[in-house]
Design a protein around this motif. Sequence first.
Motif, PDB file in Angstrom:
ATOM      1  N   GLY A  79       0.510  70.079 -90.326  1.00  0.00           N
ATOM      2  CA  GLY A  79       0.180  70.260 -88.918  1.00  0.00           C
ATOM      3  C   GLY A  79       1.410  70.502 -88.052  1.00  0.00           C
ATOM      4  N   PHE A 105      -1.196  65.882 -95.111  1.00  0.00           N
ATOM      5  CA  PHE A 105      -1.217  64.483 -95.558  1.00  0.00           C
ATOM      6  C   PHE A 105      -2.523  63.821 -95.092  1.00  0.00           C
ATOM      7  N   TYR A 106      -2.798  63.938 -93.799  1.00  0.00           N
ATOM      8  CA  TYR A 106      -4.026  63.340 -93.237  1.00  0.00           C
ATOM      9  C   TYR A 106      -5.100  64.422 -93.211  1.00  0.00           C
ATOM     10  N   ARG A 111      -9.401  69.352 -89.190  1.00  0.00           N
ATOM     11  CA  ARG A 111      -7.985  69.749 -89.052  1.00  0.00           C
ATOM     12  C   ARG A 111      -7.694  70.980 -89.908  1.00  0.00           C
ATOM     13  N   ASP A 186      14.344  68.652 -93.652  1.00  0.00           N
ATOM     14  CA  ASP A 186      14.108  67.351 -93.016  1.00  0.00           C
ATOM     15  C   ASP A 186      15.378  66.925 -92.283  1.00  0.00           C
ATOM     16  N   GLU A 204      16.914  71.237 -88.148  1.00  0.00           N
ATOM     17  CA  GLU A 204      15.638  71.295 -87.430  1.00  0.00           C
ATOM     18  C   GLU A 204      14.840  72.484 -87.963  1.00  0.00           C
ATOM     19  N   LEU A 205      13.559  72.270 -88.171  1.00  0.00           N
ATOM     20  CA  LEU A 205      12.701  73.270 -88.814  1.00  0.00           C
ATOM     21  C   LEU A 205      12.798  74.671 -88.207  1.00  0.00           C
TER      22      LEU A 205
END
Length: 252
Positions: A79, A105-106, A111, A186, A204-205
């Motif tokens: 997400g 993950f969730y 979603r 990460d 940073e991504l």
Amino acid sequence: MDHAADPSHPRYRSLLMRHRLEVAAKKGMLADSALIAHGRGEAYDYLLGETTIPSADFATRVALETLASATHPVLSVNGNVVALAGDEMLRLAHKLDCPLEVNIFYRTPKRMEALLSDLNERNERLGIDVEILGANPDATIPGLKGPRAKCESKGILQADVLLVPLEDGDRCEALVAMGKTVIVIDLNPLSRSSRGGSITIVDELSRCLENMLEMNVGDSSSTKKYDHHQTLQAALDSIVEGMKSKFSEQKE
Ligand code: PTJ
């Protein structure tokens, strides 16, 4: 109020990223803990000077070459990743000619639907045709329990090299245990994913992806020079040195 509107603000980029998360949250794309994860990332980025440090730049080069020379590279997105850098992930998949898989993950059907439709809209707007996987999970990652183990056999399951930004430590370890080369992005050099991945980019991504998109592919000699331990140590040193110099500036 549109925080993203004023590029002259000194914290524009940070405000823009927060704004992207707010928009994504309203669309039902994010996990409840997404903002906590982002806040942790922001804290590390602050300590890193909000810049790409040399060891991260080198790891980015190594990661790009490793993905480009893979047989079945796959980019995994959750997400936060779609919210913060959905366009850049799609552009990278296009550059590498590989699929992107939504792997969260969730995991909830709602979603998944929100994320897949957001990515499909982006694909169309960008005028590219990246294969987006995740809607039809027909396999599981061994060693993980519950919905977070779900994946597609033609995606994550068969991948030899995976890019997993902002990954959960358990899943990172499970993917490495399957014999895959796992590339982590990460900001926390101490996280289990950073330590457990095969190649880690402490950056940073969105900044990292912009760098990757600008880099040319073709010189794979860098991959042999990558040292995982040294890369993580360099990031930690950078954080410590940055903090020390900030304090000495203040004293003067
Ligand atoms: O969408 P889901 O359900 O897969 O959930 C995604 C999150 C990110 C909420 C979930 O994977 C999670 O809880 O992650 P963690 O365990 O909090 O780990 C996130 C890691 O990403 C932390 O080490 C943060 O420091 C790091 N991070 C956060 N934002 C960024 C980042 N690293 C790079 N760039 C960022 N923008």
